[in-house]
Write a protein that holds these residues in place. Sequence first.
Motif, PDB file in Angstrom:
ATOM      1  N   ARG A  52     -23.628 -11.893  46.560  1.00  0.00           N
ATOM      2  CA  ARG A  52     -22.280 -12.876  46.378  1.00  0.00           C
ATOM      3  C   ARG A  52     -21.061 -11.829  46.201  1.00  0.00           C
ATOM      4  N   THR A  53     -21.566 -10.641  45.568  1.00  0.00           N
ATOM      5  CA  THR A  53     -20.374  -9.986  45.480  1.00  0.00           C
ATOM      6  C   THR A  53     -19.813  -9.248  46.565  1.00  0.00           C
ATOM      7  N   VAL A  54     -20.474  -8.914  47.565  1.00  0.00           N
ATOM      8  CA  VAL A  54     -20.121  -8.513  48.783  1.00  0.00           C
ATOM      9  C   VAL A  54     -19.524  -9.361  49.647  1.00  0.00           C
ATOM     10  N   ASP A  55     -20.060 -10.737  49.537  1.00  0.00           N
ATOM     11  CA  ASP A  55     -19.557 -11.697  50.455  1.00  0.00           C
ATOM     12  C   ASP A  55     -18.021 -12.059  49.743  1.00  0.00           C
ATOM     13  N   GLY A  56     -17.751 -12.148  48.306  1.00  0.00           N
ATOM     14  CA  GLY A  56     -16.421 -12.385  48.020  1.00  0.00           C
ATOM     15  C   GLY A  56     -15.460 -11.249  48.472  1.00  0.00           C
ATOM     16  N   PHE A  57     -15.995 -10.099  48.348  1.00  0.00           N
ATOM     17  CA  PHE A  57     -15.154  -8.800  48.839  1.00  0.00           C
ATOM     18  C   PHE A  57     -14.759  -9.103  50.062  1.00  0.00           C
ATOM     19  N   LEU A  58     -15.499  -9.277  51.132  1.00  0.00           N
ATOM     20  CA  LEU A  58     -15.252  -9.529  52.646  1.00  0.00           C
ATOM     21  C   LEU A  58     -14.428 -10.690  52.774  1.00  0.00           C
ATOM     22  N   LYS A  59     -14.768 -11.736  52.331  1.00  0.00           N
ATOM     23  CA  LYS A  59     -13.811 -12.941  52.515  1.00  0.00           C
ATOM     24  C   LYS A  59     -12.290 -13.041  52.232  1.00  0.00           C
ATOM     25  N   ILE A  60     -12.295 -12.513  50.849  1.00  0.00           N
ATOM     26  CA  ILE A  60     -10.879 -12.466  50.357  1.00  0.00           C
ATOM     27  C   ILE A  60     -10.272 -11.140  50.882  1.00  0.00           C
ATOM     28  N   GLY A  61     -10.943 -10.322  51.039  1.00  0.00           N
ATOM     29  CA  GLY A  61     -10.406  -9.012  51.630  1.00  0.00           C
ATOM     30  C   GLY A  61      -9.737  -9.344  52.999  1.00  0.00           C
ATOM     31  N   ALA A  62     -10.397 -10.128  53.854  1.00  0.00           N
ATOM     32  CA  ALA A  62     -10.081 -10.584  55.052  1.00  0.00           C
ATOM     33  C   ALA A  62      -8.802 -11.305  55.069  1.00  0.00           C
TER      34      ALA A  62
ATOM     35  N   SER B  16      -9.489 -36.533  62.701  1.00  0.00           N
ATOM     36  CA  SER B  16      -9.811 -35.555  61.929  1.00  0.00           C
ATOM     37  C   SER B  16      -9.672 -34.325  62.336  1.00  0.00           C
ATOM     38  N   LEU B  17      -9.190 -33.238  61.532  1.00  0.00           N
ATOM     39  CA  LEU B  17      -9.221 -31.611  62.202  1.00  0.00           C
ATOM     40  C   LEU B  17      -9.975 -30.943  61.264  1.00  0.00           C
ATOM     41  N   SER B  18     -11.028 -30.264  62.080  1.00  0.00           N
ATOM     42  CA  SER B  18     -11.691 -29.280  61.413  1.00  0.00           C
ATOM     43  C   SER B  18     -11.892 -28.158  62.193  1.00  0.00           C
ATOM     44  N   SER B  19     -12.179 -26.954  61.445  1.00  0.00           N
ATOM     45  CA  SER B  19     -12.242 -25.686  61.915  1.00  0.00           C
ATOM     46  C   SER B  19     -13.624 -25.257  62.026  1.00  0.00           C
ATOM     47  N   PRO B  20     -13.770 -24.553  62.918  1.00  0.00           N
ATOM     48  CA  PRO B  20     -15.254 -23.973  62.802  1.00  0.00           C
ATOM     49  C   PRO B  20     -15.615 -23.170  61.706  1.00  0.00           C
ATOM     50  N   LYS B  21     -16.747 -23.131  61.213  1.00  0.00           N
ATOM     51  CA  LYS B  21     -16.923 -22.218  59.971  1.00  0.00           C
ATOM     52  C   LYS B  21     -17.805 -21.013  60.225  1.00  0.00           C
ATOM     53  N   VAL B  22     -17.172 -19.948  60.153  1.00  0.00           N
ATOM     54  CA  VAL B  22     -17.750 -18.592  60.528  1.00  0.00           C
ATOM     55  C   VAL B  22     -18.377 -18.166  59.217  1.00  0.00           C
ATOM     56  N   ASP B  23     -19.713 -17.654  58.971  1.00  0.00           N
ATOM     57  CA  ASP B  23     -20.289 -17.055  57.608  1.00  0.00           C
ATOM     58  C   ASP B  23     -20.793 -15.850  58.298  1.00  0.00           C
ATOM     59  N   VAL B  24     -20.566 -14.821  57.655  1.00  0.00           N
ATOM     60  CA  VAL B  24     -21.383 -13.517  58.051  1.00  0.00           C
ATOM     61  C   VAL B  24     -22.162 -13.254  56.723  1.00  0.00           C
ATOM     62  N   VAL B  25     -23.402 -13.047  57.031  1.00  0.00           N
ATOM     63  CA  VAL B  25     -24.313 -12.849  55.616  1.00  0.00           C
ATOM     64  C   VAL B  25     -24.928 -11.276  55.711  1.00  0.00           C
ATOM     65  N   ILE B  26     -24.578 -10.455  54.803  1.00  0.00           N
ATOM     66  CA  ILE B  26     -25.066  -9.038  54.610  1.00  0.00           C
ATOM     67  C   ILE B  26     -25.993  -9.291  53.594  1.00  0.00           C
ATOM     68  N   ASP B  27     -27.366  -9.329  53.783  1.00  0.00           N
ATOM     69  CA  ASP B  27     -28.269  -9.119  52.890  1.00  0.00           C
ATOM     70  C   ASP B  27     -28.630  -7.784  52.133  1.00  0.00           C
ATOM     71  N   MET B  28     -28.128  -7.660  50.702  1.00  0.00           N
ATOM     72  CA  MET B  28     -28.110  -6.456  50.186  1.00  0.00           C
ATOM     73  C   MET B  28     -29.340  -6.412  49.305  1.00  0.00           C
ATOM     74  N   GLY B  29     -30.344  -7.590  49.395  1.00  0.00           N
ATOM     75  CA  GLY B  29     -31.604  -7.364  48.835  1.00  0.00           C
ATOM     76  C   GLY B  29     -31.595  -8.012  47.510  1.00  0.00           C
ATOM     77  N   ASN B  30     -30.342  -8.364  46.751  1.00  0.00           N
ATOM     78  CA  ASN B  30     -30.210  -9.017  45.561  1.00  0.00           C
ATOM     79  C   ASN B  30     -28.939 -10.085  45.441  1.00  0.00           C
ATOM     80  N   PRO B  31     -29.249 -11.093  45.087  1.00  0.00           N
ATOM     81  CA  PRO B  31     -28.299 -12.449  44.869  1.00  0.00           C
ATOM     82  C   PRO B  31     -26.899 -11.806  44.495  1.00  0.00           C
ATOM     83  N   PHE B  32     -26.908 -10.994  43.296  1.00  0.00           N
ATOM     84  CA  PHE B  32     -25.806 -10.432  42.485  1.00  0.00           C
ATOM     85  C   PHE B  32     -25.009  -9.578  43.808  1.00  0.00           C
ATOM     86  N   LEU B  33     -25.490  -8.797  44.314  1.00  0.00           N
ATOM     87  CA  LEU B  33     -24.753  -7.863  45.391  1.00  0.00           C
ATOM     88  C   LEU B  33     -24.363  -8.652  46.590  1.00  0.00           C
TER      89      LEU B  33
END
Length: 146
Positions: A28-38, A9-26
């Motif tokens: 998730r929004t920032v996480d989506g922006f950073l991942k898809i922007g990259a 099997s082939l698997s890639s390492p998972k890199v997760d960057v977490v930026i805590d904005m103090g609000n779950p809505f923010l």
Amino acid sequence: MPRSGFYGSLSSPKVDVVIDMGNPFLNRTVDGFLKIGAVGACKVVAEETFECLNRGNVSKHKLEHALKKMCKEGAYWGTVAGVYVGLEYGVERIRGRSDWKNAMIGGALTGALFSAATNNHRDKVVKDAITGGAVATAVEFINYLT
């Protein structure tokens, strides 16, 4: 007759960057922006690298153009993803349920919003809303199957 095979099997390492904005809505929004922007920026890198290899020359001007294009595409697709993730989360909070309908509604709203921002043709806005909802729902179902 002897047979041989290769199993693994082939698997890639998972890199997760977490930026805590103090609000779950923010968050998730920032996480989506950073991942898809990259992803959008990497798409441009692949395209521009292919062009340079295909033409056989690289110049400072082409590198500057590629960098500007990376930033523009990354920001655009990151914004689309951030809006979608934020809308989907908002719909989930309003409905009180986590299911495929949130993805459909979030995708439709995102498609309509970005279409309305770029043109004023009502038929095009409706088509883009339908497309956004369909794509988001399909992705949700594919994620469910895997």
